[in-house]
Design an enzyme around this catalytic site. Sequence first.
Site: not given
Length: 395
Positions: A137, A186
């Site tokens: 997501s 990330d």
Amino acid sequence: MLSTLPSVEWTVDSLARARRMAEEFHREFRGEPELWARAPGRVDLMGSHTDYNLGFVLTLPISKDTWIAARHRDDGIVRLHSLNLEATDQFRLDQINRAAGSKWRNYVRGVPAILQQEGLKLNGCDAVVHSTVPLESGLSSSAALECAVATIFEELGGWHLSPQRKAQLCQKAENQFAGVSCGILDQYSACLGLDGCALVLDCRDLSTRTIHVAESIRIVICNTMSPRRLSGGEYARRRSECEQGASLLGVNALRDLPPSVLASRRKELSEVVARRCEFIVDESARVELLAQALSDDDRASIASLCAASFAGARDLYEIVSPAMETMMKCMLAAPGILGARQAGAGFGGCMVALVDAAQTGAFRASVIDSYSRSTQTAPEVWPVVGARGAEAFHL
Ligand code: ADP
Ligand code: MG
């Protein structure tokens, strides 16, 4: 050695979560877990696709995270059960192969494979993983998984990596083993977070600076619930368009391209590549401005910077899906909104809103109502706070 600090807020929810994981561990493997580790997801507040262009990102490691409960084994076997997927992987540390046709197993296996390439000694284990980061997501459940796995192997092995090194090795695992050419954002977010803080990350020298968002502002994630379509192929295409632009204009990375040079030499690029370059150059420059505006609670700047970022993502970088356009309208029409934009790589998934803290409840109710009515899909809307990076913890 285990970290002596408990790393999670021991709310009723987190205790129930730990209990559920321990029960699942007992069901899968018998007995009790001995070690716990966690790593957060992240939301980018500014800086879409700037990481692989070696620019800047304003990132918030978030209070949605991935936990692993583990117990060592002496036989070099790793068994790991994912509560999210209700699936178990098993492999030997002396023979880590890619799992054909099973995406998630490669995110797990890549980490010990790369750690061993570094000459680090690993121990086998039985482990249960559970994530509150929604998968696929745009909040980086993959890096949260990798960094939590690396932390468990650290604890089992009795050695420690710096957060920076851990992030780089997990990125290498995702690049080489999972086959995803992600930038460093990330994994850096998952390893370097600090309670209550956002970070400005310089993706070239990998330095970070801590940003304290004004207390009067809440960061709210709004999940369109629409799966990210085409994101793999489109992501690779954006990367190669940026590389083309950089090479045609004679710079190592778009980070090095001054806006004035892009403006004067635009005609040397194809129309599409010029638009991609324009977005990255502007987006990276917005990072420092938004960091300042969030610290100062400068609401006019927050609104205009977020609006420019979303417009660029839609018109120049073309990563905005119809569901994201709908969510944008719902966020902008809700009470307390200060600014809203895309998050992650785009193409669906989650978006982010900056909201007047006192109106967070009304904002949330309004977005849930209007997005549900527009799309017949109930969105998830969560206020989040800055969270610490990957670490082991005690129960
Ligand atoms: P994102 O990182 O934005 O969530 P990605 O496609 O990069 O999306 O990574 C998501 C993938 O990571 C999942 O499809 C799955 O393969 C793996 N993954 C992440 N968290 C877990 C988990 N808790 N259990 C199993 N697999 C996971
Ligand atoms: Mg990911």
